[in-house]
Design a protein around this motif. Sequence first.
Motif, mmCIF file in Angstrom:
data_model
loop_
_atom_site.group_PDB
_atom_site.id
_atom_site.type_symbol
_atom_site.label_atom_id
_atom_site.label_comp_id
_atom_site.label_asym_id
_atom_site.label_seq_id
_atom_site.Cartn_x
_atom_site.Cartn_y
_atom_site.Cartn_z
ATOM 1 N N PHE A 1 1.774 73.189 56.951
ATOM 2 C CA PHE A 1 0.446 73.658 57.340
ATOM 3 C C PHE A 1 0.099 74.944 56.597
ATOM 4 O O PHE A 1 -1.008 75.102 56.083
ATOM 5 N N ALA A 2 1.057 75.865 56.530
ATOM 6 C CA ALA A 2 0.835 77.143 55.830
ATOM 7 C C ALA A 2 0.509 76.904 54.364
ATOM 8 O O ALA A 2 -0.426 77.499 53.820
ATOM 9 N N GLU A 3 1.253 76.017 53.729
ATOM 10 C CA GLU A 3 1.002 75.698 52.320
ATOM 11 C C GLU A 3 -0.397 75.133 52.118
ATOM 12 O O GLU A 3 -1.119 75.539 51.200
ATOM 13 N N ASN A 4 -0.780 74.194 52.966
ATOM 14 C CA ASN A 4 -2.106 73.573 52.849
ATOM 15 C C ASN A 4 -3.217 74.592 53.068
ATOM 16 O O ASN A 4 -4.217 74.595 52.353
ATOM 17 N N PHE A 5 -3.053 75.459 54.054
ATOM 18 C CA PHE A 5 -4.056 76.486 54.334
ATOM 19 C C PHE A 5 -4.197 77.428 53.143
ATOM 20 O O PHE A 5 -5.307 77.713 52.691
ATOM 21 N N LEU A 6 -3.082 77.916 52.634
ATOM 22 C CA LEU A 6 -3.116 78.854 51.510
ATOM 23 C C LEU A 6 -3.685 78.207 50.252
ATOM 24 O O LEU A 6 -4.422 78.839 49.503
ATOM 25 N N LYS A 7 -3.383 76.936 50.044
ATOM 26 C CA LYS A 7 -3.919 76.227 48.886
ATOM 27 C C LYS A 7 -5.435 76.072 49.012
ATOM 28 O O LYS A 7 -6.162 76.227 48.036
ATOM 29 N N ARG B 1 3.516 83.644 47.879
ATOM 30 C CA ARG B 1 4.044 82.387 47.337
ATOM 31 C C ARG B 1 5.571 82.402 47.381
ATOM 32 O O ARG B 1 6.206 81.406 47.657
ATOM 33 N N SER B 2 6.163 83.579 47.132
ATOM 34 C CA SER B 2 7.625 83.669 47.143
ATOM 35 C C SER B 2 8.193 83.421 48.543
ATOM 36 O O SER B 2 9.274 82.853 48.681
ATOM 37 N N THR B 3 7.459 83.818 49.583
ATOM 38 C CA THR B 3 7.903 83.547 50.956
ATOM 39 C C THR B 3 7.941 82.041 51.202
ATOM 40 O O THR B 3 8.899 81.525 51.784
ATOM 41 N N ILE B 4 6.912 81.345 50.745
ATOM 42 C CA ILE B 4 6.852 79.892 50.896
ATOM 43 C C ILE B 4 7.989 79.236 50.121
ATOM 44 O O ILE B 4 8.698 78.370 50.648
ATOM 45 N N LEU B 5 8.184 79.672 48.883
ATOM 46 C CA LEU B 5 9.247 79.085 48.057
ATOM 47 C C LEU B 5 10.626 79.346 48.649
ATOM 48 O O LEU B 5 11.495 78.473 48.635
ATOM 49 N N ARG B 6 10.833 80.557 49.181
ATOM 50 C CA ARG B 6 12.117 80.895 49.798
ATOM 51 C C ARG B 6 12.376 80.019 51.021
ATOM 52 O O ARG B 6 13.479 79.510 51.224
ATOM 53 N N ALA B 7 11.353 79.795 51.833
ATOM 54 C CA ALA B 7 11.496 78.943 53.017
ATOM 55 C C ALA B 7 11.826 77.514 52.604
ATOM 56 O O ALA B 7 12.684 76.864 53.219
ATOM 57 N N LYS B 8 11.183 77.025 51.557
ATOM 58 C CA LYS B 8 11.476 75.672 51.060
ATOM 59 C C LYS B 8 12.911 75.579 50.552
ATOM 60 O O LYS B 8 13.625 74.618 50.850
ATOM 61 N N LYS B 9 13.309 76.586 49.786
ATOM 62 C CA LYS B 9 14.654 76.598 49.212
ATOM 63 C C LYS B 9 15.717 76.574 50.309
ATOM 64 O O LYS B 9 16.758 75.944 50.175
ATOM 65 N N ASN B 10 15.426 77.272 51.411
ATOM 66 C CA ASN B 10 16.367 77.333 52.530
ATOM 67 C C ASN B 10 16.170 76.182 53.520
ATOM 68 O O ASN B 10 16.735 76.204 54.610
ATOM 69 N N HIS B 11 15.360 75.207 53.128
ATOM 70 C CA HIS B 11 15.104 74.001 53.937
ATOM 71 C C HIS B 11 14.584 74.323 55.332
ATOM 72 O O HIS B 11 14.951 73.671 56.311
ATOM 73 N N SER C 1 4.326 84.210 60.623
ATOM 74 C CA SER C 1 3.357 83.329 61.276
ATOM 75 C C SER C 1 2.251 84.119 61.955
ATOM 76 O O SER C 1 1.082 83.728 61.915
ATOM 77 N N GLU C 2 2.602 85.236 62.571
ATOM 78 C CA GLU C 2 1.585 86.054 63.235
ATOM 79 C C GLU C 2 0.599 86.628 62.231
ATOM 80 O O GLU C 2 -0.603 86.657 62.479
#
Length: 118
Positions: free
Chosen positions: A9-15, A32-42, A51-52
């Motif tokens: 959801f966060a990715e779609n909103f930011l895009k 973007r790095s926060t999103i990539l880090r979260a993806k990398k860490n599954h 989120s807040e």
Amino acid sequence: MEKGIKLRFAENFLKQYESLFAHSTARPAVSRSTILRAKKNHKARLSTETSERLYSLIKLMAHVNEVYGMDGAKVERFLQTPHALLEGRPPIDVALNTTAGADRVLDLINRGRAGVYA
């Protein structure tokens, strides 16, 4: 919010608002790095703190879109035009800086709708 916003959801909103946020001089609510880090860490969700910050921006964008009838050009014009009640700063810059900034822009919109400009 306790569990955090879903990463997808966060990715779609930011895009969706990427070009608007790119014109801002403020830092993004979620990098973007926060999103990539979260993806990398599954991870499936953002942290509660992240989120807040993002939620305040989601709430603002929903409200602005409602006020301007989902007219993207009007939304962008409002958010990118410096405003006297924000010390001459564009609302998007104020909103991206802090959750309090997003709340300040929401207050500005609500005051305008109520006819209170000072």
